[in-house]
Design an enzyme around this catalytic site. Structure first.
Site, short mmCIF file in Angstrom:
data_model
loop_
_atom_site.label_atom_id
_atom_site.label_comp_id
_atom_site.label_asym_id
_atom_site.label_seq_id
_atom_site.Cartn_x
_atom_site.Cartn_y
_atom_site.Cartn_z
N ARG A 1 13.81 -6.62 -15.55
CA ARG A 1 13.86 -6.99 -14.12
C ARG A 1 14.11 -5.81 -13.21
NH1 ARG A 1 16.57 -11.16 -16.69
NH2 ARG A 1 15.36 -13.09 -16.76
N LYS B 1 4.60 0.67 -3.45
CA LYS B 1 3.67 -0.35 -3.93
C LYS B 1 3.27 0.00 -5.35
CE LYS B 1 1.18 -2.17 0.06
NZ LYS B 1 -0.20 -2.35 0.59
N GLU C 1 -7.61 10.92 1.66
CA GLU C 1 -6.43 10.16 2.10
C GLU C 1 -5.51 11.05 2.95
OE1 GLU C 1 -5.81 6.84 1.55
OE2 GLU C 1 -6.62 6.28 -0.41
N LYS D 1 2.90 8.99 5.84
CA LYS D 1 3.02 7.74 5.09
C LYS D 1 4.47 7.27 5.10
CE LYS D 1 1.71 4.74 1.57
NZ LYS D 1 0.93 4.52 0.36
N GLU E 1 4.85 -4.37 4.51
CA GLU E 1 3.54 -4.64 5.09
C GLU E 1 3.48 -5.94 5.86
OE1 GLU E 1 0.17 -3.82 2.61
OE2 GLU E 1 -1.19 -3.99 4.30
N ARG F 1 2.25 -1.33 8.74
CA ARG F 1 1.76 -0.68 7.52
C ARG F 1 0.26 -0.84 7.34
NH1 ARG F 1 5.00 -0.22 1.72
NH2 ARG F 1 3.31 0.83 0.67
N ASN G 1 -4.60 1.23 6.20
CA ASN G 1 -5.87 0.76 5.66
C ASN G 1 -7.08 1.24 6.44
OD1 ASN G 1 -4.74 -0.64 3.51
ND2 ASN G 1 -4.29 -2.40 4.82
N HIS H 1 -10.47 1.30 4.85
CA HIS H 1 -10.36 0.66 3.53
C HIS H 1 -11.12 -0.67 3.42
CE1 HIS H 1 -7.56 3.79 2.54
NE2 HIS H 1 -7.30 3.27 1.36
N HIS I 1 -13.30 -0.49 0.31
CA HIS I 1 -13.18 -1.36 -0.86
C HIS I 1 -14.48 -2.10 -1.15
CE1 HIS I 1 -8.52 -1.57 -0.39
NE2 HIS I 1 -8.89 -0.61 -1.23
N HIS J 1 -12.61 6.29 -4.91
CA HIS J 1 -11.92 5.62 -3.81
C HIS J 1 -11.89 6.48 -2.54
CE1 HIS J 1 -9.03 3.10 -1.74
NE2 HIS J 1 -8.21 4.15 -1.58
N1 LIG Z 1 0.37 2.40 -4.81
C1 LIG Z 1 -0.28 2.83 -3.74
O1 LIG Z 1 0.23 2.80 -2.62
C2 LIG Z 1 -1.66 3.38 -3.91
C3 LIG Z 1 -2.29 4.03 -2.84
C4 LIG Z 1 -3.54 4.57 -3.06
C5 LIG Z 1 -4.15 4.43 -4.30
N2 LIG Z 1 -3.53 3.79 -5.30
C6 LIG Z 1 -4.11 3.66 -6.61
O2 LIG Z 1 -4.27 4.95 -7.15
C7 LIG Z 1 -5.34 4.93 -8.09
C8 LIG Z 1 -6.19 6.13 -7.85
O3 LIG Z 1 -5.37 7.29 -8.00
P1 LIG Z 1 -5.97 8.67 -8.50
O4 LIG Z 1 -7.15 9.00 -7.67
O5 LIG Z 1 -4.87 9.61 -8.58
O6 LIG Z 1 -6.58 8.23 -9.91
P2 LIG Z 1 -6.24 8.62 -11.41
O7 LIG Z 1 -4.83 8.49 -11.70
O8 LIG Z 1 -7.18 7.82 -12.21
O9 LIG Z 1 -6.65 10.17 -11.49
C9 LIG Z 1 -8.00 10.55 -11.30
C10 LIG Z 1 -8.55 11.26 -12.54
O10 LIG Z 1 -7.97 12.56 -12.62
C11 LIG Z 1 -7.34 12.75 -13.88
N3 LIG Z 1 -6.22 13.63 -13.60
C12 LIG Z 1 -5.08 13.32 -12.97
N4 LIG Z 1 -4.33 14.41 -12.76
C13 LIG Z 1 -5.00 15.44 -13.31
C14 LIG Z 1 -4.75 16.82 -13.41
N5 LIG Z 1 -3.66 17.36 -12.85
N6 LIG Z 1 -5.63 17.58 -14.06
C15 LIG Z 1 -6.77 17.04 -14.57
N7 LIG Z 1 -7.07 15.75 -14.48
C16 LIG Z 1 -6.20 14.96 -13.85
C17 LIG Z 1 -7.03 11.39 -14.35
O11 LIG Z 1 -6.88 11.32 -15.75
C18 LIG Z 1 -8.23 10.60 -13.86
O12 LIG Z 1 -9.29 10.79 -14.73
C19 LIG Z 1 -6.06 3.62 -7.90
O13 LIG Z 1 -5.74 2.76 -8.97
C20 LIG Z 1 -5.49 3.07 -6.61
O14 LIG Z 1 -5.45 1.66 -6.59
C21 LIG Z 1 -2.28 3.26 -5.11
ZN LIG Z 2 -6.57 4.37 -0.27
#
Ligand SMILES: NC(=O)c1ccc[n+]([C@@H]2O[C@H](COP(=O)([O-])OP(=O)(O)OC[C@H]3O[C@@H](n4cnc5c(N)ncnc54)[C@H](O)[C@@H]3O)[C@@H](O)[C@H]2O)c1
Ligand SMILES: [Zn+2]
Ligand SMILES: NC(=O)c1ccc[n+]([C@@H]2O[C@H](COP(=O)([O-])OP(=O)(O)OC[C@H]3O[C@@H](n4cnc5c(N)ncnc54)[C@H](O)[C@@H]3O)[C@@H](O)[C@H]2O)c1
Ligand SMILES: [Zn+2]
Lengths: 365, 365
Positions: free
Chosen positions: B124, B145, B187, B229, B239, B243, B247, B250, B254, B267
């Site tokens: 939890r 989030k 972003e 942020k 949100e 917040r 978006n 987005h 999306h 993305h």
């Molecule tokens: N929680 C939130 O507020 C929030 C906000 C925006 C996005 N997200 C989420 O984040 C995700 C996307 O994040 P992302 O773009 O970081 O994706 P990711 O974590 O998949 O990383 C992108 C790619 O880069 C690789 N990688 C990561 N760090 C590396 C490094 N230092 N060297 C080499 N390769 C590396 C990963 O293995 C992957 O293949 C989505 O699932 C999205 O929904 C969440």
């Molecule tokens: Zn985003």
């Protein structure tokens, strides 16, 4: 007559309504609580409860103007899993639940814990109403602990998510199997033993009425049981200290459930044995003799087990308790009654003395 | 030099540390934050990041006296699932994680969201530290989030769970593929566009340095992006209103990701197109022309797409946006820039005008 009590948790406070035939008014209560009609509701129930009460609950809510979807899971602990959670969320998505929607748990603790975790995690948290249909659920519906199981551990994946309200229609308890009735009453008695000697005495006097599902007795007992739990939880929502007293009988109880294999002993039965053991341990530690006598007498009156099934292996029981992580160099944390209606959290109970009690409880008649 | 900022959320406030080569000091930071050594830590990482940085992070923490377990998931969005969550929890149980343990997300947004939800739900809720290794993760690591996906919907099962700290070593970004770098910067630019004209101008001027992973530029950009942020989230943790400005770009973004099939557009690329569309919509609604010119110019400088791939079907794009539930009788909620560095939440944008923009963005060069 409808009994009402409030679980005081600041802005997360919520009411518990207890009454006979309350379900017929559920629509009005939803309106009173400001649950809007623009977003669909989702009722989660199980295969024992659904056929009996789903039609009424859904019908009443629809008559009041709500859009209602339903998801029925298999009855039993197995439904508290991530796989079933994923199924319920699929239904929620197909029904178009949004951030203003409400999830309703119609059933016992299994449905309550599962649906509660769906509500806690769907879109990062939406509203949740508990409609308990077991006696045990007077316990599980107070305090906001919701969870599913992992193949390796019970209740390990979850959240604290308080309901909007608890809506307890004692009428639904009439269909509960007798063994489930007694097991549920075990937690009610626990609430007396940890907090309220007078209520404990009342339980003992009214054992026959409670087991016989006398409406007035049930309402009073559930009201008192919920009140004790609410009082404890109000003082310690996130189980930092005090809340642990709710675990009276549970360290041994959980071990017995695990060793016996889930199913042989119901949870309420296992903790009845656990509470008797805690009483015996108390006496061994120098607390008054009558703690043991009275505790054992009460559980006997309710037809609940007060001995450890002889075929269970002491070594395995002890190991299961150690797995419970409450051991530390031969010492364990144990909830010990110091009188009827009073307990302490003793962090220094020796595993050896627990073992002696376990052995004794297997030998005595 | 180490930059530090605080996300102000009352008792859930936490610091973000940004610096080059910071990982070598992670042990000391854990100690400083009162993370005890009696309970094991769990590092969650992925198959791209683990081979590069897990040994260092685990080693540093072990040298500092921590017990460390690790779980490596497949890289990519597919790992944000309940099934993978169950696997991670198995590792947590086997490693003996308890209520005082901490989960560490070592990776990008995928690992952050997954490990964060493990931390939110294990027993939890236990502590959580983010060690972001992508630029995009400057976004995902602020605001609490966390979530996994359901086969029918992204990010639908999750929680708000704030980390104890965010520990950003810009050195790790050197191994990030170029396309991921640019997508992550999208972003960062968004944080300028919604909040800070001056930072937006700085991003444009420093496009070359940022894309080239110049250490000083990166640190400043990440610091500013996180600051925006953090400011937004501090005012609206759950949100309820403000917040939503995060978006920007987005809604269309999306939809493009969904219609193109996850994979064709990253993305960050999809939302770049979305932000250009929002700028064009703004001009159509009567806001100053330069919003469009400047927005498009910036994204071009970063080598990010500013047009909708011509083979994507307009009707499908519109349908995907409607699925996003922001439509209501032909009207949709849309984040509209009113100037560079300023946006409004417009609840009354007609689907028809969005459609016109979509069509235009497929035809222009
Ligand atoms: N929680 C939130 O507020 C929030 C906000 C925006 C996005 N997200 C989420 O984040 C995700 C996307 O994040 P992302 O773009 O970081 O994706 P990711 O974590 O998949 O990383 C992108 C790619 O880069 C690789 N990688 C990561 N760090 C590396 C490094 N230092 N060297 C080499 N390769 C590396 C990963 O293995 C992957 O293949 C989505 O699932 C999205 O929904 C969440
Ligand atoms: Zn985003
Ligand atoms: N969240 C908490 O704080 C908390 C506290 C205690 C127990 N629990 C959980 O509660 C669960 C046990 O709860 P339970 O004993 O209510 O189990 P349950 O929900 O499985 O109900 C017991 C049985 O009775 C059936 N049933 C329920 N209501 C009925 C009715 N009115 N008529 C006929 N049959 C009916 C069920 O289908 C089931 O077969 C466990 O999973 C336990 O972990 C949670
Ligand atoms: Zn119990």
């Amino acid at each position: 007559m409808i009994k009402e009590l409030t679980v005081n948790l600041g802005e997360r406070s919520y009411p518990i309504y207890i009454g006979e035939g309350l379900l017929s008014e559920i629509g009005a209560y939803f309106e009173k609580h400001g649950i809007g009609k623009g977003s669909p509701l989702l009722i989660v129930t199980d295969t024992h409860v659904g056929p009996k009460y789903l039609k009424e609950v859904a019908g009443r809510l629809e008559s009041a103007g709500y859009k209602v979807a339903a998801h029925t899971v298999d009855s039993g602990e197995k439904s508290k899993s991530l796989a079933v959670l994923e199924d319920v969320v699929a239904t929620a998505l197909e029904a178009g639940l949004d951030r203003k929607s409400t999830v309703i748990a119609l059933g016992g603790g299994v449905v309550g814990d599962l649906a509660g975790f769906v509500a806690a995690s769907y879109m990062r948290g939406i509203r949740f109403v508990q409609v308990p249909t077991t006696i045990l659920a007077h316990d599980s519906s107070v305090g906001g602990k919701v969870a599913v199981n992992h193949p390796l551990a019970k209740n390990i994946i979850g959240a604290f998510h308080q309901p909007e309200m608890v809506f307890y229609d004692t009428q639904t308890l009439q269909s509960l199997p007798d063994r489930e009735v007694r097991a549920g009453l075990s937690e009610m008695i626990k609430h007396g033993l940890i907090w309220d000697a007078e209520f404990t005495a009342w339980c003992e006097e009214n054992a026959g009425k409670l087991v016989g599902l006398d409406s007035e007795a049930l309402q009073h007992g559930l009201y008192m049981g919920c009140s004790v739990k609410a009082a404890v939880v109000s003082k310690d929502e996130r189980e930092n200290d005090l809340r642990a007293i709710l675990n009276l009988g549970h360290t041994l109880g959980h071990a017995l459930e695990a060793v016996a294999g889930y199913g042989e002993l119901l949870h309420g039965e296992a903790i009845a044995i656990g509470m008797v053991a805690a009483a015996k341990l108390a006496v061994k530690l120098g607390y008054p003799e009558h703690i043991d006598t009275v505790t054992e007498r009460i559980f006997r009156k309710f037809g609940l087990p007060v001995r450890i099934p002889a075929h269970l292996d002491t070594h395995e029981i002890m190991r299961a308790m150690m797995h419970d992580k409450k051991f530390n160099e031969g010492k364990m944390v144990y909830i010990i009654p110091t009188d009827i209606g009073k307990v302490v959290i003793d962090k220094n109970v020796s595993a050896e003395s627990v073992k002696q009690i376990v052995n004794r409880m297997k030998q005595e008649d």
